[in-house]
Design a protein around this motif. Structure first.
Motif, PDB file in Angstrom:
ATOM      1  N   ARG A   1      37.430  36.918  36.470  1.00  0.00           N
ATOM      2  CA  ARG A   1      38.356  36.523  38.046  1.00  0.00           C
ATOM      3  C   ARG A   1      38.164  36.716  39.281  1.00  0.00           C
ATOM      4  O   ARG A   1      37.554  37.681  39.243  1.00  0.00           O
TER       5      ARG A   1
ATOM      6  N   ARG B   1      38.493  38.312  42.024  1.00  0.00           N
ATOM      7  CA  ARG B   1      39.258  39.616  43.020  1.00  0.00           C
ATOM      8  C   ARG B   1      39.485  39.838  44.286  1.00  0.00           C
ATOM      9  O   ARG B   1      37.952  39.539  44.739  1.00  0.00           O
TER      10      ARG B   1
ATOM     11  N   ARG C   1      35.639  37.680  48.396  1.00  0.00           N
ATOM     12  CA  ARG C   1      35.874  37.966  46.893  1.00  0.00           C
ATOM     13  C   ARG C   1      34.873  38.042  45.776  1.00  0.00           C
ATOM     14  O   ARG C   1      33.483  38.223  46.496  1.00  0.00           O
TER      15      ARG C   1
ATOM     16  N   PRO D   1      33.455  32.830  36.376  1.00  0.00           N
ATOM     17  CA  PRO D   1      34.072  32.094  37.479  1.00  0.00           C
ATOM     18  C   PRO D   1      35.242  30.803  37.083  1.00  0.00           C
ATOM     19  O   PRO D   1      34.202  30.039  36.551  1.00  0.00           O
ATOM     20  N   ASP D   2      36.335  31.331  37.621  1.00  0.00           N
ATOM     21  CA  ASP D   2      36.802  29.550  37.062  1.00  0.00           C
ATOM     22  C   ASP D   2      37.307  28.592  38.142  1.00  0.00           C
ATOM     23  O   ASP D   2      37.137  29.029  39.291  1.00  0.00           O
TER      24      ASP D   2
ATOM     25  N   GLU E   1      39.967  27.775  40.424  1.00  0.00           N
ATOM     26  CA  GLU E   1      40.495  29.467  41.076  1.00  0.00           C
ATOM     27  C   GLU E   1      39.218  29.339  42.245  1.00  0.00           C
ATOM     28  O   GLU E   1      39.202  30.185  43.413  1.00  0.00           O
TER      29      GLU E   1
ATOM     30  N   ALA F   1      40.179  27.201  44.971  1.00  0.00           N
ATOM     31  CA  ALA F   1      41.298  27.351  45.907  1.00  0.00           C
ATOM     32  C   ALA F   1      40.701  28.585  46.720  1.00  0.00           C
ATOM     33  O   ALA F   1      41.325  28.614  47.745  1.00  0.00           O
ATOM     34  N   ALA F   2      40.237  29.285  46.251  1.00  0.00           N
ATOM     35  CA  ALA F   2      39.538  30.623  47.149  1.00  0.00           C
ATOM     36  C   ALA F   2      38.284  30.253  48.503  1.00  0.00           C
ATOM     37  O   ALA F   2      38.750  30.899  49.527  1.00  0.00           O
TER      38      ALA F   2
END
Length: 161
Positions: A32, A34, A137, A143-144, A147, A150-151
């Motif tokens: 994930r 973060r 991040r 990692p996905d 995701e 999008a980041a």
């Protein structure tokens, strides 16, 4: 004869429950992305902060090959790490889809001091470094893809297609 003791069975159930809870927690958090909060003062013994106004770890990231003005994905990996290969495939695909994103793979065995300075404690770890040189991040584990895309979207909005 003594009646059978339930202590062993209770210990076994408790250990299995704890292992199951840890596995569930790890699966939910592994990979994930973060957000990273920027530290204002450098911790004692840290070498990552440079001149006043520089993002923390700028010197460490520059020594690894992160160039200013370029959004960079930094992957810390090890030769015997199987998830590192899967992470590399995800990052290759993501950087192939987006202009203005560089990929840098760093071996923890060759760059142990940098890994410590950047708080990398397991492989694979991926750092997302913005064009200003800030780690914005991070993810420990694979990692996905969605995701990560999008980041990166807001960070690469100004990149030419």
């Amino acid at each position: 004869m003594h009646p059978p003791s339930l202590t062993g069975a209770l210990v076994l159930v408790a250990v299995l429950a704890a292992a199951g809870a840890f596995g569930w927690w790890r699966r939910r958090h592994d990979g994930r992305l973060r957000a990273v909060r920027e530290r204002t003062p450098a911790a004692p013994g840290r070498t990552g902060s440079g001149a006043a106004g520089d993002p923390p770890h700028r010197a460490t990231l520059a020594a690894l090959g992160v160039r200013p003005g370029v959004v960079t994905l930094v992957q810390f990996s090890a030769p015997v790490c199987a998830p590192c290969r899967a992470t590399r495939r995800v990052l290759d695909e993501v950087t192939g889809r987006l202009d203005g994103v560089a990929l840098l793979e760093v071996g923890v065995d060759e760059h142990l001091d940098a890994a410590r300075d950047l708080d990398v404690w397991r492989t694979p770890t991926v750092l997302v470094v913005d064009a200003a040189g800030r780690v914005v991040r991070r993810a420990a584990g694979v990692p996905d893809r969605a995701e990560l895309l999008a980041a990166l979207a807001p960070l690469t909005a100004g990149a030419a297609r």
